[in-house]
Motif scaffolding. Structure first.
Motif, PDB file in Angstrom:
ATOM      1  N   THR A  76      16.845  28.998  64.398  1.00  0.00           N
ATOM      2  CA  THR A  76      17.432  28.187  63.323  1.00  0.00           C
ATOM      3  C   THR A  76      16.432  27.983  62.197  1.00  0.00           C
ATOM      4  O   THR A  76      16.790  28.068  61.020  1.00  0.00           O
ATOM      5  CB  THR A  76      17.898  26.828  63.882  1.00  0.00           C
ATOM      6  N   LYS A  77      15.190  27.732  62.567  1.00  0.00           N
ATOM      7  CA  LYS A  77      14.147  27.556  61.551  1.00  0.00           C
ATOM      8  C   LYS A  77      14.001  28.829  60.704  1.00  0.00           C
ATOM      9  O   LYS A  77      13.872  28.761  59.485  1.00  0.00           O
ATOM     10  CB  LYS A  77      12.834  27.233  62.262  1.00  0.00           C
ATOM     11  N   ARG A  78      14.071  29.971  61.383  1.00  0.00           N
ATOM     12  CA  ARG A  78      13.982  31.247  60.682  1.00  0.00           C
ATOM     13  C   ARG A  78      15.204  31.454  59.772  1.00  0.00           C
ATOM     14  O   ARG A  78      15.083  31.922  58.644  1.00  0.00           O
ATOM     15  CB  ARG A  78      13.894  32.375  61.717  1.00  0.00           C
ATOM     16  N   ALA A  79      16.391  31.098  60.283  1.00  0.00           N
ATOM     17  CA  ALA A  79      17.615  31.275  59.508  1.00  0.00           C
ATOM     18  C   ALA A  79      17.620  30.399  58.264  1.00  0.00           C
ATOM     19  O   ALA A  79      18.085  30.809  57.204  1.00  0.00           O
ATOM     20  CB  ALA A  79      18.833  30.958  60.365  1.00  0.00           C
ATOM     21  N   ILE A  80      17.096  29.196  58.376  1.00  0.00           N
ATOM     22  CA  ILE A  80      17.062  28.285  57.231  1.00  0.00           C
ATOM     23  C   ILE A  80      16.081  28.774  56.167  1.00  0.00           C
ATOM     24  O   ILE A  80      16.288  28.556  54.979  1.00  0.00           O
ATOM     25  CB  ILE A  80      16.697  26.856  57.693  1.00  0.00           C
ATOM     26  N   SER A  81      15.051  29.476  56.605  1.00  0.00           N
ATOM     27  CA  SER A  81      14.031  29.925  55.648  1.00  0.00           C
ATOM     28  C   SER A  81      14.508  31.101  54.782  1.00  0.00           C
ATOM     29  O   SER A  81      13.884  31.385  53.759  1.00  0.00           O
ATOM     30  CB  SER A  81      12.749  30.312  56.381  1.00  0.00           C
ATOM     31  N   TYR A  82      15.615  31.773  55.188  1.00  0.00           N
ATOM     32  CA  TYR A  82      16.137  32.861  54.361  1.00  0.00           C
ATOM     33  C   TYR A  82      16.650  32.304  53.037  1.00  0.00           C
ATOM     34  O   TYR A  82      17.319  31.291  53.002  1.00  0.00           O
ATOM     35  CB  TYR A  82      17.286  33.604  55.058  1.00  0.00           C
TER      36      TYR A  82
END
Length: 85
Positions: A76-82
């Motif tokens: 989720t953290k990675r997805a939000i950073s996109y």
């Protein structure tokens, strides 16, 4: 790809929060109720090996749930950073 969409980000956040509420927040309550009913659980089997095996399985399942949550959180953290264009 689909990971760069707002819907993916929102879905990832909702899934992670839902998993946390259903699987992680319940751990202290489940151990509390297990503690309250420990004598009944032991008397049901009348065997300490089965009882302690059950305790170990519960501990292992809790660690497994925490590991899954950690993976979901990182995803989720990675997805939000996109950045969405």
């Amino acid at each position: 790809g689909y990971k760069n969409t707002k819907a993916y980000q929102i879905n990832s956040i909702i899934a992670t929060i839902g998993f946390f509420c259903v699987r992680i927040l319940i751990i202290p309550f489940s151990w509390y109720y297990f503690w309250l009913q420990r004598n009944d659980a032991y008397e049901l089997t009348n065997n300490s090996t089965i009882f302690y095996t059950k305790v170990m399985l519960l501990v292992l399942m809790d660690f497994q749930n925490m590991s899954w949550f950690n993976k979901m959180y990182k995803s989720t953290k990675r997805a939000i950073s996109y950045k969405i264009e």
